[in-house]
Design a protein around this motif. Structure first.
Motif, short mmCIF file in Angstrom:
data_model
loop_
_atom_site.label_atom_id
_atom_site.label_comp_id
_atom_site.label_asym_id
_atom_site.label_seq_id
_atom_site.Cartn_x
_atom_site.Cartn_y
_atom_site.Cartn_z
N MET A 71 59.68 42.84 76.11
CA MET A 71 58.67 42.01 76.77
C MET A 71 57.74 41.40 75.71
O MET A 71 57.27 42.10 74.82
CB MET A 71 57.84 42.86 77.75
CG MET A 71 56.65 42.13 78.37
SD MET A 71 57.12 40.78 79.47
CE MET A 71 57.77 41.72 80.85
N SER A 72 57.50 40.10 75.82
CA SER A 72 56.62 39.44 74.88
C SER A 72 55.20 39.95 75.03
O SER A 72 54.72 40.22 76.12
CB SER A 72 56.64 37.92 75.12
OG SER A 72 57.95 37.40 74.94
N THR A 73 54.52 40.08 73.89
CA THR A 73 53.14 40.54 73.92
C THR A 73 52.17 39.44 73.51
O THR A 73 50.98 39.53 73.80
CB THR A 73 52.97 41.74 72.97
OG1 THR A 73 53.37 41.34 71.65
CG2 THR A 73 53.81 42.92 73.42
N ALA A 74 52.65 38.43 72.81
CA ALA A 74 51.80 37.32 72.39
C ALA A 74 51.90 36.19 73.41
O ALA A 74 52.67 36.25 74.37
CB ALA A 74 52.21 36.83 71.01
N HIS A 75 51.13 35.14 73.19
CA HIS A 75 51.10 34.03 74.12
C HIS A 75 51.91 32.87 73.54
O HIS A 75 52.02 32.72 72.33
CB HIS A 75 49.65 33.59 74.35
CG HIS A 75 49.42 32.99 75.69
ND1 HIS A 75 48.92 33.71 76.76
CD2 HIS A 75 49.62 31.73 76.16
CE1 HIS A 75 48.82 32.92 77.81
NE2 HIS A 75 49.24 31.71 77.47
N THR A 76 52.46 32.05 74.43
CA THR A 76 53.20 30.87 74.03
C THR A 76 52.48 29.64 74.57
O THR A 76 52.07 29.60 75.73
CB THR A 76 54.64 30.90 74.59
OG1 THR A 76 55.30 32.08 74.11
CG2 THR A 76 55.42 29.68 74.15
N TYR A 77 52.33 28.65 73.70
CA TYR A 77 51.64 27.41 74.06
C TYR A 77 52.58 26.24 73.80
O TYR A 77 53.36 26.25 72.85
CB TYR A 77 50.37 27.23 73.23
CG TYR A 77 49.43 28.40 73.29
CD1 TYR A 77 48.44 28.47 74.26
CD2 TYR A 77 49.56 29.46 72.39
CE1 TYR A 77 47.59 29.57 74.33
CE2 TYR A 77 48.72 30.56 72.46
CZ TYR A 77 47.74 30.61 73.43
OH TYR A 77 46.91 31.70 73.50
N SER A 78 52.50 25.23 74.65
CA SER A 78 53.31 24.04 74.41
C SER A 78 52.49 22.80 74.68
O SER A 78 51.58 22.81 75.51
CB SER A 78 54.56 24.04 75.30
OG SER A 78 55.41 22.96 74.95
N LEU A 79 52.82 21.75 73.95
CA LEU A 79 52.18 20.45 74.14
C LEU A 79 53.23 19.45 74.59
O LEU A 79 54.26 19.29 73.94
CB LEU A 79 51.51 19.98 72.85
CG LEU A 79 50.35 20.88 72.40
CD1 LEU A 79 50.77 21.72 71.21
CD2 LEU A 79 49.11 20.07 72.09
N VAL A 80 52.94 18.78 75.72
CA VAL A 80 53.88 17.83 76.30
C VAL A 80 53.14 16.52 76.54
O VAL A 80 51.98 16.52 76.96
CB VAL A 80 54.45 18.36 77.63
CG1 VAL A 80 55.39 17.34 78.27
CG2 VAL A 80 55.19 19.68 77.40
N GLY A 81 53.82 15.43 76.29
CA GLY A 81 53.22 14.12 76.53
C GLY A 81 54.20 13.04 76.13
O GLY A 81 55.26 13.32 75.57
N PRO A 82 53.84 11.78 76.36
CA PRO A 82 54.74 10.69 75.99
C PRO A 82 54.78 10.51 74.47
O PRO A 82 53.89 10.99 73.77
CB PRO A 82 54.11 9.47 76.66
CG PRO A 82 52.65 9.81 76.75
CD PRO A 82 52.61 11.28 76.99
N PRO A 83 55.79 9.83 73.94
CA PRO A 83 55.83 9.55 72.52
C PRO A 83 54.56 8.83 72.07
O PRO A 83 54.09 7.91 72.73
CB PRO A 83 57.05 8.64 72.37
CG PRO A 83 57.93 9.00 73.52
CD PRO A 83 56.99 9.31 74.64
N GLY A 84 53.98 9.29 70.97
CA GLY A 84 52.77 8.68 70.44
C GLY A 84 51.49 9.29 70.97
O GLY A 84 50.39 8.86 70.61
N SER A 85 51.58 10.32 71.80
CA SER A 85 50.37 10.90 72.41
C SER A 85 49.66 11.90 71.50
O SER A 85 48.58 12.38 71.85
CB SER A 85 50.73 11.57 73.75
OG SER A 85 51.69 12.60 73.55
#
Length: 237
Positions: free
Chosen positions: A1-15
């Protein structure tokens, strides 16, 4: 089980996803006092040193098998082969057992969203930052991509423009529905204006993390009375 956090950045190209990913890596590294993996499908494809070092031999072989097809799709502005998504998320799930992970452009499509939800990364430890464009996302993305190409002094070719339009179209047709799928599954998605200055966007992300307690040192570190000692991870480029 993961113990750390996962973050993601999503957006259009150039954002500004990659710029903000690098800043987020630095902030999390200072908090955790440990490395922070910053990864993306393009980094996996080009053999980025910090990412490649964490792959198993079998994962490297899987990437190599689809590299030719992936480059061809990238040249057309299309989504990468799903095999790269599988390798990326296997890596992220493994690393998140002990340290934070920052993902650039995950999920970019609905299939990638499905793989993300099945990856073993706990939904309650996943935060997605959506860099939302104002108005027409296709127009915003095309303007941003053109401005990014302007310093070269070369006018985009017809092929370049077609690729830019396809990349922007992927965001509208694939990334936005993928974000909806993730949100419906229970993952928090934080909307942040993509047209704001870089520093403002970075501050908004910082404030969101601070409100959620993500910028407090982990309990094990805090209990020693010793603060973070080194910045983690290389820039996600």
């Amino acid at each position: 089980m993961s113990t750390a956090h996962t973050y993601s950045l999503v957006g259009p190209p150039g954002s500004g996803k990659t710029t903000q990913a690098a800043r987020l890596v630095a902030v999390l590294g200072e908090t955790w006092g440990s490395p922070v993996l910053c990864a993306s499908v393009p980094a996996l494809l080009r053999g980025d040193r910090a990412v490649d070092a964490r792959l198993t031999p079998r994962e490297r072989t899987r990437v190599a098998r689809v590299r030719g097809a992936a480059h061809a799709r990238a040249d057309r502005g299309e989504l990468m082969p799903a095999e790269l998504d599988r390798v990326l998320l296997e890596l992220a799930s493994r690393v998140a057992e002990s340290e934070p992970v920052v993902l650039d452009s995950v999920p970019r499509g609905r299939e990638q969203a499905r793989l993300l939800l099945a990856s073993g990364l706990p939904i309650e430890q996943l935060t997605v930052f959506h860099l939302r464009p104002p108005g027409d996302p296709l127009d915003f993305s095309l303007r941003r991509q053109l401005s990014r190409a302007a310093p070269t002094g070369e006018s985009p070719t017809v092929r370049d423009l077609a690729r830019m339009k396809r990349k922007a179209g992927v965001y509208v047709e694939q990334s936005l529905p993928a974000l909806t799928d993730i949100a419906r599954a229970g993952a928090p998605v934080a909307d942040i204006g993509a047209d704001a200055p870089v520093e403002w966007v970075a501050q908004e992300i910082h404030d969101h993390l601070a409100r959620g307690g993500a910028l407090r040192p982990p309990r094990a570190v805090a209990a020693t009375g010793v603060g973070p000692t080194r910045q983690g991870g290389e820039p996600c480029v």
